[in-house]
Design a protein around this motif. Structure first.
Motif, PDB file in Angstrom:
ATOM      1  N   ASP A  33       0.754  -1.213  -0.148  1.00 31.00           N
ATOM      2  CA  ASP A  33      -0.015   0.070  -0.064  1.00 31.00           C
ATOM      3  C   ASP A  33       0.665   1.187  -0.010  1.00 31.00           C
ATOM      4  O   ASP A  33       0.473   2.352  -0.417  1.00 31.00           O
ATOM      5  CB  ASP A  33      -0.919   0.083   1.144  1.00 31.00           C
ATOM      6  CG  ASP A  33      -1.836  -1.101   1.169  1.00 31.00           C
ATOM      7  OD1 ASP A  33      -1.315  -2.149   1.821  1.00 31.00           O
ATOM      8  OD2 ASP A  33      -2.918  -0.984   0.608  1.00 31.00           O
TER       9      ASP A  33
ATOM     10  N   ARG B  30       2.366   1.691  -3.472  1.00 33.14           N
ATOM     11  CA  ARG B  30       1.304   2.235  -4.180  1.00 33.14           C
ATOM     12  C   ARG B  30       1.259   3.689  -4.099  1.00 33.14           C
ATOM     13  O   ARG B  30       0.947   4.318  -4.932  1.00 33.14           O
ATOM     14  CB  ARG B  30      -0.195   1.542  -3.968  1.00 33.14           C
ATOM     15  CG  ARG B  30      -1.223   1.787  -5.005  1.00 33.14           C
ATOM     16  CD  ARG B  30      -2.528   1.187  -4.665  1.00 33.14           C
ATOM     17  NE  ARG B  30      -2.659  -0.239  -4.696  1.00 33.14           N
ATOM     18  CZ  ARG B  30      -2.757  -1.152  -3.652  1.00 33.14           C
ATOM     19  NH1 ARG B  30      -2.836  -0.410  -2.340  1.00 33.14           N
ATOM     20  NH2 ARG B  30      -3.010  -2.389  -3.795  1.00 33.14           N
TER      21      ARG B  30
ATOM     22  N   LEU C  24     -12.070   4.737  -4.350  1.00 31.33           N
ATOM     23  CA  LEU C  24     -12.763   3.395  -4.566  1.00 31.33           C
ATOM     24  C   LEU C  24     -12.454   2.346  -3.425  1.00 31.33           C
ATOM     25  O   LEU C  24     -13.029   1.620  -2.758  1.00 31.33           O
ATOM     26  CB  LEU C  24     -12.096   2.845  -5.766  1.00 31.33           C
ATOM     27  CG  LEU C  24     -12.508   1.268  -6.131  1.00 31.33           C
ATOM     28  CD1 LEU C  24     -14.032   1.402  -6.407  1.00 31.33           C
ATOM     29  CD2 LEU C  24     -11.733   0.709  -7.578  1.00 31.33           C
TER      30      LEU C  24
ATOM     31  N   GLY D 126      -5.284  -2.564   0.256  1.00 28.75           N
ATOM     32  CA  GLY D 126      -5.643  -1.525  -0.557  1.00 28.75           C
ATOM     33  C   GLY D 126      -6.611  -2.024  -1.817  1.00 28.75           C
ATOM     34  O   GLY D 126      -6.738  -1.057  -2.755  1.00 28.75           O
ATOM     35  N   ASN D 127      -7.239  -2.888  -1.614  1.00 25.16           N
ATOM     36  CA  ASN D 127      -8.059  -3.260  -2.928  1.00 25.16           C
ATOM     37  C   ASN D 127      -9.632  -3.616  -2.461  1.00 25.16           C
ATOM     38  O   ASN D 127     -10.319  -4.142  -3.028  1.00 25.16           O
ATOM     39  CB  ASN D 127      -7.529  -4.762  -3.456  1.00 25.16           C
ATOM     40  CG  ASN D 127      -6.354  -4.447  -4.241  1.00 25.16           C
ATOM     41  OD1 ASN D 127      -6.230  -3.664  -5.040  1.00 25.16           O
ATOM     42  ND2 ASN D 127      -5.148  -5.340  -3.849  1.00 25.16           N
ATOM     43  N   THR D 128     -10.022  -3.260  -1.297  1.00 20.82           N
ATOM     44  CA  THR D 128     -11.341  -3.369  -0.771  1.00 20.82           C
ATOM     45  C   THR D 128     -11.894  -2.155  -1.495  1.00 20.82           C
ATOM     46  O   THR D 128     -12.041  -0.886  -0.821  1.00 20.82           O
ATOM     47  CB  THR D 128     -11.283  -3.454   0.781  1.00 20.82           C
ATOM     48  OG1 THR D 128     -10.432  -4.308   1.294  1.00 20.82           O
ATOM     49  CG2 THR D 128     -12.674  -3.746   1.288  1.00 20.82           C
ATOM     50  N   ALA D 129     -13.239  -2.684  -2.164  1.00 16.25           N
ATOM     51  CA  ALA D 129     -14.069  -1.774  -2.852  1.00 16.25           C
ATOM     52  C   ALA D 129     -15.423  -1.921  -2.080  1.00 16.25           C
ATOM     53  O   ALA D 129     -16.155  -0.969  -2.212  1.00 16.25           O
ATOM     54  CB  ALA D 129     -14.251  -2.063  -4.225  1.00 16.25           C
TER      55      ALA D 129
ATOM     56  N   ARG E 140     -10.678  -6.182  -5.383  1.00 16.40           N
ATOM     57  CA  ARG E 140     -10.188  -5.810  -6.545  1.00 16.40           C
ATOM     58  C   ARG E 140      -9.002  -7.107  -6.596  1.00 16.40           C
ATOM     59  O   ARG E 140      -8.205  -6.970  -5.765  1.00 16.40           O
ATOM     60  CB  ARG E 140      -9.416  -4.589  -6.844  1.00 16.40           C
ATOM     61  CG  ARG E 140      -8.850  -4.234  -8.006  1.00 16.40           C
ATOM     62  CD  ARG E 140      -8.389  -2.492  -8.257  1.00 16.40           C
ATOM     63  NE  ARG E 140      -7.701  -2.215  -6.875  1.00 16.40           N
ATOM     64  CZ  ARG E 140      -7.235  -1.329  -6.766  1.00 16.40           C
ATOM     65  NH1 ARG E 140      -7.784  -0.203  -7.626  1.00 16.40           N
ATOM     66  NH2 ARG E 140      -6.317  -0.827  -5.808  1.00 16.40           N
TER      67      ARG E 140
ATOM     68  N   GLU F 136      -5.157  -4.685 -10.416  1.00 18.54           N
ATOM     69  CA  GLU F 136      -5.127  -3.420 -10.307  1.00 18.54           C
ATOM     70  C   GLU F 136      -5.094  -2.845 -11.531  1.00 18.54           C
ATOM     71  O   GLU F 136      -5.552  -1.563 -11.557  1.00 18.54           O
ATOM     72  CB  GLU F 136      -3.792  -3.100  -9.656  1.00 18.54           C
ATOM     73  CG  GLU F 136      -4.154  -2.284  -7.958  1.00 18.54           C
ATOM     74  CD  GLU F 136      -2.856  -1.879  -7.500  1.00 18.54           C
ATOM     75  OE1 GLU F 136      -2.317  -2.887  -6.821  1.00 18.54           O
ATOM     76  OE2 GLU F 136      -2.731  -0.848  -7.309  1.00 18.54           O
TER      77      GLU F 136
ATOM     78  N   VAL G  90     -14.253  -3.296 -10.452  1.00 15.04           N
ATOM     79  CA  VAL G  90     -15.023  -3.202  -9.352  1.00 15.04           C
ATOM     80  C   VAL G  90     -15.325  -1.687  -8.932  1.00 15.04           C
ATOM     81  O   VAL G  90     -16.129  -1.294  -8.321  1.00 15.04           O
ATOM     82  CB  VAL G  90     -13.960  -3.542  -8.016  1.00 15.04           C
ATOM     83  CG1 VAL G  90     -13.763  -5.168  -7.862  1.00 15.04           C
ATOM     84  CG2 VAL G  90     -12.553  -2.791  -7.971  1.00 15.04           C
ATOM     85  N   ALA G  91     -14.714  -0.770  -9.681  1.00 12.94           N
ATOM     86  CA  ALA G  91     -15.332   0.659  -9.736  1.00 12.94           C
ATOM     87  C   ALA G  91     -16.655   0.767 -10.279  1.00 12.94           C
ATOM     88  O   ALA G  91     -17.444   1.718  -9.918  1.00 12.94           O
ATOM     89  CB  ALA G  91     -14.327   1.503 -10.674  1.00 12.94           C
TER      90      ALA G  91
ATOM     91  N   ARG H 195     -19.111  -1.284  -9.217  1.00 13.40           N
ATOM     92  CA  ARG H 195     -20.069  -1.610  -8.307  1.00 13.40           C
ATOM     93  C   ARG H 195     -21.053  -0.835  -7.597  1.00 13.40           C
ATOM     94  O   ARG H 195     -20.825   0.404  -7.770  1.00 13.40           O
ATOM     95  CB  ARG H 195     -18.978  -2.096  -6.837  1.00 13.40           C
ATOM     96  CG  ARG H 195     -18.986  -1.078  -5.990  1.00 13.40           C
ATOM     97  CD  ARG H 195     -17.544  -1.081  -5.184  1.00 13.40           C
ATOM     98  NE  ARG H 195     -17.338   0.052  -4.561  1.00 13.40           N
ATOM     99  CZ  ARG H 195     -17.201   1.515  -4.708  1.00 13.40           C
ATOM    100  NH1 ARG H 195     -17.118   1.768  -5.992  1.00 13.40           N
ATOM    101  NH2 ARG H 195     -17.319   2.191  -3.920  1.00 13.40           N
TER     102      ARG H 195
END
Lengths: 224, 752
Positions: free
Chosen positions: A17, A20, A203, B451-454, B465, B468, B581-582, B584
Motif C-alpha cells: 500500500d 502504491r 474506490l 488497498g483493494n477493498t471496494a 479488486r 489493479e 470493481v469501480a 460496483r
C-alpha cells in the motif's frame, strides 16, 4: 523519478500500500529488505504498517534492531526524510528517532475506523502541501495506538510545534493530547498511527487526503 | 530427563495380534476397528491406529454426510462445471474469473474449539482456512466470518463473543487480510454451541493452480513452517497415557486440545509460499490442518502416482519424547507440506531461510503403493494410503421427519398481535440484537489492508479488486436464516442460497460459484439427518437452477447442547465477478434527490421472520416462498443496468423497514417514502425474498423502471432521498439521529 524506499520486515503488511501511494503520487517506490543495510540510494524512506516480528516483546522493538534500521537511523541523522506509519511509527519510537511510545488502546480493542485528523504543522517534508488547521480523513487501524510520553516531553513537543497530526472528532485510543503523529527536532522524521497510504483513492479508501503526504514529500525533494 | 517410549512397530504388531488397543476411546466402532485389521492383515500399530481413528472421524471422513453430498456432483451439469478449475475434494474450489485469473474460496467451521477457548478457537479457524487457500497456489486476499452466538444478553455470550471477535481480529489482522463481511446472529439455540465459520478468498493466475498430490518417484517431501508439538492432539492422548506411567519428560505436560495460533509465523509462511510458487519450486502442496501429518501424508500419497516414505525422526519437534502417534496426530498450526524435485531442494530451502521459515526434508515419493513411516529406524506405519484418506466408513444414517415438524409448520404467525405504533416498532426492530449495527464487531477487523477493498461490511457483499490494472475483482457474501431452514430445510437452504446470491447481485456482480458450511446437530438423530438431507437437496437443486456450482465446503455435525440440536444452519457463500470493481453499486442513500425504487414483490410472509422473533419469540409456519427464477431476473437487471443505480440494498431480515433504516444511516441521507400495498405492517416487516431497494438519479427513474419491466422485475417508486429523517407516509417521521442512536447503541451497551 524520485526514489522512495519502503521497508519490508517479516510481518510487515502495508508495504504494498505504501509503495502504491508513492507511485500514485508520482514517485518510484524501492523495496528495501530488513536484513540488508543498503538503502539503494533512495531519497526518503517509509517504514510501513503491520506486525513486524509479530510485535513480540513490544510493538516495533525487534524491528528497530534490524540491519536496515541502522542505515535508516544514520541517514535520518543527516536529514533524510523518514515516515513511519502505524507499526512504522512504533519502530521509529523504539529506534529513538521519535520521542514517546505507543501503548495498548484505551478500550483494549483493535480499532479500525475512518478518522478525522487535524494538520498541526506544515514544517515537515511530509505535510508541506497542507495548511495548518486542515482536516483530513484517513483510516486508523491498530491495537497499540495510544500515544504516551512523559509530561516534560509532551510539553516540549507542544512548545516546539512538533505535534504533526491531532485526532479530531473523537480520540480513538486515549492518546495524550489527542496526538496522532509527531516529528523529530528537525522535522524530517515523522511518525503517525493512522494510515495515509489507505486514503489515496475513493474506490478503496474513505478519501484521497492521504496522497497529500506523499505529494508533499516529492515536492520538497524535487525543489531540493 | 527425556523419556523415550518404546515404539509399537509393524513387526511388534504382527507378533502381538491380541494386544488390546484403546480404539473405542479413539472414537472407532468395533466394526471400524475390525475393518482396519482386515485392511492391514494384522492389528494396527499405535501410530496406524492414531492415523485411522482421526482420518475416519466424522470431521475428516464425512462418513455420515458422504452419501448425501454425492448429490452435489449428480446435479452439477457440464455447463456449470465450465468455469470450475477444481472442485469438491480439493483443499478449496477454484473458479475462472476471466482475463487469466482464477479465484479460490471456501468456508469452514471452527465451532467446538471456539466454545472451549473463544480467542484461540476463532484465531486458528482463520489460520486453517487461509492455509487451505494457500495450498491451492493462491495468494489469500480476503476473509469473512459468519458467526452465531446464544442470546446477546446471556452471560456466556459475553464470554464467547468478545473472545471470538478478538481472535478473528488478532489473527486475521496480523496476516494482513482484509475482513470484508460475514454475519453476526444471536439465537438461543447457539447458547451452548456457537458457530464460528470462516471464509477465505484467494486469487492466482490460472497457470499457478497447485493441487495436492505427491508424484514423481524420488521427489522429496518437505515439511515447513512451525515445529510440531503436543497441542491439538485431543483423543490420541489415550495412546500416550498407555505408554507413559506419568506425564513424562520436559515439554510433555498435558496441553489443551485447542491449538494455539501464531499469526506471525503464518504471515511469513504465506510470503514464503508465494516466493516458492513464483520460482516454480513446488510439484504438489498440502496444508496441515485437522489430523496434521496423518492427513497431509495420506492425502498427498493417495493423490499421487506412487508410494511415500516418511522419516518421523526428521520432523522438528517442540516437545521432547513425542510418540510417533502424537507426531502424526499433532494439529500444531502454521505448517505446510510440499513435494519438491530433488534438484530444487536446495533452492527451496534457501527461500525458506530467507523468510526464517523452518523447512526439513522428511521423506520422499517411492515407487511402491504404500505409505511407510519410520521412527528410530523401525517401521511404525505401513499402509495403503487410500485406505486412510479416502476409504473410510460410509454410513447411511436413519432419516426421519419428526412429528414435531408438523406442529412447527402448523403454528403459523398469522394471528400474532400486530403493533399499534409502527414508528416505535421500526425503532425497536432497528435496535434488536440481530438487526442493530455490527460496527462493535467489524471495527475490530482491518478492512483496508492491501488497498483493494471496494466494499466491506456493512455492505451486502464484500468487494475486492483482484487486478489493479483492469479493476477486475470479486464480490462475496455469506448468509443463512436458520429459522427458515428449521421451518422447511429444503426451502430454507434455497433461501440461504437466494440471499447470498442476491447480496452479490446487489453489488452489481455476476454470481458464479457457491461454497457452503453445513452446521447441523447430531447425525445420529434421524430428524437432524432429515434436515441435512433436505437442505443438501434444496441447495443442490437451487444451484442447478441458478446455474452456479458448489465448488467446496465443509460439514459440521454434533452442534448441540445436550440432546438439543441447533437450528439447522447451512451457511451459504456465493462468489461473484465484476469486470471492474469501480462499477460496483454502493450501499445506502448517498445523495439527495434520488428516486427510491423497490424491486420485487412483497407478500404477507412472516413465518420465521425477525419481527415474529423479536416481538413474540415466535417460530412457526412456513418460510417465505422461494422463487429462484425471480432472483435470477433481479440479478440480471442489477448487473446489466448497474450504471443506472446510485445505490442498492438487499431486503432480508427485518424486511423493508430495516432496509430503509440502514440505507439512510449507512449513506447518511434521509428519505421520504410511501409504502407499497395497503397493509403498512406487511409492507414494513414481511420478509418476502427476491427484493432489493435501489436508488437512481431522478432523471433516470423512467429508464430504470423500463429496464426493470424489460427484465421482468416488478418495480415500484417509493419516494425520494434527502433530508435528515426517514419519513414514511402514514407511519411517521424518524430523525436519523434518533435512528442512529437506536441502531448503534445495542452492541456497545452489551459488550462494552
Amino acid at each position: 523519478m524520485t526514489r522512495v524506499g519502503v521497508i519490508t520486515f517479516p510481518g510487515t503488511l502495508d508495504d504494498g500500500d505504501a509503495a502504491r501511494a508513492v507511485r500514485r503520487a508520482g514517485g518510484e517506490p524501492v523495496a528495501l529488505w530488513h536484513a540488508d543495510s543498503d538503502l539503494q540510494g533512495v531519497a526518503a524512506v517509509i517504514v510501513p504498517g503491520g506486525f513486524s516480528y509479530g510485535d513480540y516483546l513490544r510493538a516495533g522493538a525487534i524491528a528497530s534492531m534490524a540491519p536496515i534500521m541502522q542505515s535508516v537511523i544514520d541517514a535520518a541523522r543527516v536529514g533524510m526524510p523518514v515516515l513511519g506509519i502505524c507499526n512504522g511509527f512504533q519502530i521509529l519510537c523504539e529506534a529513538g528517532l521519535l520521542p514517546g511510545a505507543l501503548l495498548r488502546n484505551a478500550g483494549l480493542h483493535f480499532v479500525c475506523r475512518d478518522q478525522r485528523l487535524r494538520i498541526e504543522t506544515t514544517a515537515t517534508p511530509w505535510t508541506r502541501d497542507f495548511s495548518v488547521g486542515d482536516e483530513i480523513v484517513v483510516p486508523v487501524k491498530n491495537i497499540d495506538g495510544r500515544y504516551h510520553a512523559d509530561a516534560a516531553t509532551l510539553q516540549r513537543l507542544e512548545a516546539e510545534n512538533r505535534v504533526v497530526f491531532r485526532y479530531a472528532g473523537g480520540n480513538p485510543n486515549g492518546s495524550l493530547n489527542d496526538i496522532a503523529g509527531v516529528c523529530s527536532e528537525d522535522g524530517r522524521v515523522v511518525g503517525l498511527m493512522p494510515h495515509p497510504e489507505h486514503a489515496i483513492d475513493e474506490l478503496t479508501g474513505p478519501s484521497t487526503d492521504g496522497l497529500g503526504l506523499f505529494r508533499s514529500l516529492l515536492g520538497v525533494l524535487a525543489a531540493a | 530427563m527425556t523419556t523415550v517410549a518404546p515404539a509399537d512397530t509393524v513387526a511388534n504388531a504382527a507378533a502381538t495380534p491380541d494386544q488390546p488397543q484403546p480404539y473405542r476411546e479413539l472414537g472407532l466402532k468395533d466394526d471400524e476397528y475390525a475393518r482396519i485389521r482386515e485392511i492391514l492383515g494384522r492389528r494396527p500399530t499405535d501410530a496406524e491406529l492414531a492415523m485411522y481413528s482421526v482420518m475416519w472421524s466424522e470431521h475428516c471422513s464425512y462418513k455420515s454426510s458422504k452419501v448425501h453430498l454425492r448429490y452435489f456432483g449428480e446435479t452439477t451439469t457440464e455447463e456449470m462445471r465450465a468455469r470450475m478449475l477444481a472442485g469438491i475434494g480439493e483443499n478449496a474450489g477454484v473458479v475462472d474469473i476471466g482475463d487469466g485469473w482464477a479465484v479460490t474460496f471456501k468456508v469452514e467451521s471452527h465451532n467446538h474449539p471456539s466454545y472451549v477457548e473463544p480467542y484461540q478457537g476463532a484465531a486458528t479457524g482463520i489460520g486453517g482456512i487461509v492455509r487451505d487457500i494457500l495450498a491451492m497456489g493462491a495468494r489469500p486476499i480476503a476473509v469473512a466470518d459468519p458467526l452465531r452466538f446464544g442470546p446477546a444478553d446471556a452471560p456466556d455470550t459475553r464470554r464467547v463473543l468478545p473472545g471470538v471477535v478478538a481472535g478473528i481480529g488478532g489473527y486475521g489482522n496480523s496476516l494482513g487480510l482484509p475482513n470484508i463481511g460475514g454475519e453476526v446472529v444471536f439465537d438461543r439455540c447457539y447458547a451452548g454451541n456457537p458457530l464460528v465459520n470462516a471464509l477465505c478468498v484467494g486469487a492466482m493466475r490460472k497457470e499457478d493452480l497447485h493441487l495436492a498430490h505427491a508424484s514423481g518417484v524420488g521427489n522429496k517431501i518437505i515439511l515447513f513452517g512451525a515445529r510440531t508439538g503436543l497441542d491439538g492432539i485431543g483423543g490420541v492422548s489415550v495412546l500416550a497415557s498407555e505408554t507413559f506411567s506419568d506425564e513424562g519428560g520436559p515439554g510433555r505436560k498435558k496441553l489443551p486440545s485447542v491449538q494455539v495460533g501464531d499469526p506471525f509465523t503464518e504471515k511469513v509462511l504465506i510470503e514464503c509460499c508465494m516466493e516458492l510458487y513464483r520460482a516454480g519450486l513446488v510439484v504438489g502442496i498440502q496444508d496441515l490442518g485437522g489430523a496434521g501429518l496423518s492427513c497431509a501424508t495420506s492425502e498427498l500419497a493417495s493423490a499421487g502416482d506412487g508410494g511415500m516414505h516418511i522419516n518421523l525422526d526428521a520432523v522438528p519437534l517442540r516437545a521432547a519424547g513425542m510418540t510417533p502417534a502424537e507426531i502424526l496426530s499433532s494439529e500444531s498450526q502454521e505448517r505446510m507440506c510440499a513435494v519438491v524435485r530433488p534438484e530444487h531442494v536446495d533452492e527451496f530451502l534457501a527461500v525458506c531461510r530467507k523468510w526464517d521459515t523452518l523447512a526439513t526434508v522428511i521423506g520422499e515419493v517411492t515407487d511402491g503403493d504404500r505409505l511407510v513411516i519410520t521412527w528410530h529406524g523401525e517401521v511404525v506405519v505401513d499402509v495403503p494410503p487410500r485406505t486412510v484418506a479416502h476409504d473410510g466408513p460410509v454410513y447411511e444414517r436413519p432419516i426421519a421427519r419428526s412429528a414435531a415438524q408438523d406442529e412447527l409448520v402448523a403454528n403459523a404467525p398469522d394471528d400474532l398481535p400486530r403493533p399499534a405504533d409502527l414508528r416505535a416498532e421500526i425503532l425497536r426492530m432497528a435496535a434488536s440484537p440481530n438487526l442493530c449495527s455490527r460496527a462493535w464487531v467489524t471495527d475490530q477487523y482491518d478492512r483496508y489492508v492491501r488497498g483493494n477493498t471496494a466494499a466491506a461490511q456493512p455492505a451486502d457483499a464484500g468487494v475486492v479488486r483482484v487486478d489493479e490494472e483492469t479493476g477486475r475483482g470479486i464480490a462475496v457474501s455469506t448468509d443463512c436464516n436458520a429459522r427458515f431452514v428449521a421451518l422447511d430445510p429444503y426451502a430454507g437452504a434455497q433461501l440461504a442460497l437466494a440471499e447470498a446470491y442476491r447480496n452479490v447481485a446487489t453489488s452489481g456482480a455476476v454470481p458464479v460459484a457457491v461454497t457452503d458450511c453445513l452446521n447441523f446437530g447430531s447425525p445420529e438423530d434421524p430428524h437432524v439427518m432429515w434436515q441435512f438431507q433436505q437442505a443438501v437437496h434444496g441447495l443442490a437443486d437451487g444451484c442447478a437452477q441458478l446455474g452456479i456450482p458448489v465448488t467446496g465446503g465443509n460439514v459440521s455435525f454434533y452442534n448441540q447442547t445436550g440432546a438439543t440440536a441447533i437450528l439447522p444452519t447451512p451457511v451459504v457463500g456465493v462468489l461473484g465477478v465484476l469486470d471492474d470493481v469501480a462499477t460496483r453499486i454502493p450501499i445506502g442513500f448517498r445523495r439527495s434527490g434520488d428516486t427510491v425504487i423497490l424491486l420485487g414483490e412483497t407478500r404477507a410472509e412472516l413465518g420465521g421472520s425477525e419481527w415474529a422473533h423479536v416481538a413474540h419469540g415466535h417460530l412457526g409456519g412456513r418460510p417465505p416462498a422461494v422463487d429462484l427464477a425471480a432472483e435470477q431476473r433481479l440479478a440480471r437487471l442489477l448487473a446489466g443496468a448497474k450504471a443506472l443505480f446510485t445505490g442498492s440494498h438487499d431486503l432480508s431480515d427485518g424486511g423493508l423497514a430495516q432496509a430503509l433504516v440502514e440505507s439512510c444511516l449507512i449513506g447518511g441521507t434521509g428519505a421520504s417514502v410511501t409504502l407499497p400495498g395497503d397493509d403498512a405492517f406487511i409492507a414494513l416487516f414481511s420478509e418476502s425474498a427476491a427484493r432489493v431497494l435501489v436508488t437512481v438519479a431522478s432523471e433516470q427513474a423512467e429508464a430504470a423502471l423500463a429496464a426493470a419491466a424489460e427484465a421482468g422485475v416488478p418495480a415500484r417508486v417509493l419516494g425520494t432521498t434527502g433530508g435528515t429523517a426517514l419519513v414514511i407516509d402514514g407511519v411517521g417521521e424518524l430523525p436519523l439521529d434518533e435512528l442512529r442512536t437506536a441502531w448503534e447503541s445495542t452492541l456497545p451497551a452489551l459488550f462494552g
